[in-house]
Enzyme design. Structure first.
Site, PDB file in Angstrom:
ATOM      1  N   HIS A  18      52.943  -0.529  33.373  1.00 14.12           N
ATOM      2  CA  HIS A  18      51.757  -0.655  34.237  1.00 14.12           C
ATOM      3  C   HIS A  18      52.063  -0.145  35.645  1.00 14.12           C
ATOM      4  O   HIS A  18      51.279   0.590  36.246  1.00 14.12           O
ATOM      5  CB  HIS A  18      51.342  -2.125  34.367  1.00 14.12           C
ATOM      6  N   LYS A  42      41.259 -13.547  24.234  1.00 10.24           N
ATOM      7  CA  LYS A  42      42.539 -14.210  23.925  1.00 10.24           C
ATOM      8  C   LYS A  42      42.988 -15.026  25.155  1.00 10.24           C
ATOM      9  O   LYS A  42      42.752 -14.635  26.278  1.00 10.24           O
ATOM     10  CB  LYS A  42      43.610 -13.195  23.520  1.00 10.24           C
ATOM     11  N   ARG A  91      50.010   5.346  26.425  1.00 11.55           N
ATOM     12  CA  ARG A  91      51.420   5.281  26.017  1.00 11.55           C
ATOM     13  C   ARG A  91      51.625   6.240  24.847  1.00 11.55           C
ATOM     14  O   ARG A  91      52.124   7.327  25.006  1.00 11.55           O
ATOM     15  CB  ARG A  91      51.769   3.850  25.602  1.00 11.55           C
ATOM     16  N   SER A 129      52.730  -5.775  27.275  1.00  6.20           N
ATOM     17  CA  SER A 129      52.886  -7.151  27.745  1.00  6.20           C
ATOM     18  C   SER A 129      53.191  -8.078  26.574  1.00  6.20           C
ATOM     19  O   SER A 129      54.037  -8.972  26.682  1.00  6.20           O
ATOM     20  CB  SER A 129      51.608  -7.617  28.444  1.00  6.20           C
TER      21      SER A 129
END
Ligand SMILES: O=C(O)c1ccc2[nH]nc(Br)c2c1
Length: 162
Positions: A18, A42, A91, A129
């Site tokens: 990030h 979530k 990514r 993460s």
């Protein structure tokens, strides 16, 4: 006129991946708003306040980066900040399908805001993460994956001796 970008994410917690994207965006845009999202279904490990504090710490050397939280529609937040750009990190190819879906929905909602993608550094292309939390939960060494303040915050969260 001032070129403003929004970099949205849950950042639960912020990783070097990030940070790489945010630094690259801060190099291109006059002002970058990091929008810590407070509307994920979530349950995050860190509260929005904790996530903002960690993000502020790791971006404190970047003078044109502001940290805010947002819980509504991203395009509404972007319009409020007078941003004409949303910046997302990519990514691996696997990110692309989801990002395309989000981007086309945002364009449908607001034609005037453009989304730009920055490819993250190769060494962070496996990093997320969630994988960092998994590793930290079982006592793995995440010092090369997240900034030192995040290492400490993860230790605190997963210290089962307390
Ligand atoms: O940490 C994540 O979950 C995550 C997701 C999606 C992502 N795109 N670019 C980056 Br850096 C990135 C990180």
């Amino acid at each position: 006129s001032e070129k403003i970008a929004v970099v949205p994410g849950s950042f639960d917690p912020v990783t070097f991946g990030h940070l790489d994207i945010i630094k690259r965006a801060a190099d291109v845009f006059d002002t970058v708003y990091v929008a810590v999202l407070n509307n994920s279904s979530k349950r995050p490990l860190f509260s929005v306040e904790e996530r903002m504090a960690l993000m502020a710490e790791v971006t404190k050397t970047l003078p044109n980066v502001r940290i805010e939280s947002s819980s509504g529609l991203l395009i509404d937040y972007a319009k409020e900040k007078k941003a004409k750009a949303i910046v997302r990190g990519l990514r691996a190819v696997s990110d692309f399908e989801y990002e395309m879906q989000i981007t086309s929905m945002n364009r449908f909602l607001d034609e005037t805001i453009e989304t730009f993608f920055i490819m993250t550094k190769n060494q962070y292309s496996f990093l997320s993460s969630s994988i960092v939390k998994e590793v930290a939960k079982y006592g793995g060494d995440v010092r090369e994956l997240v900034p030192v303040c995040v290492v400490a915050a993860l230790k605190e969260k997963y210290d089962f001796t307390k």
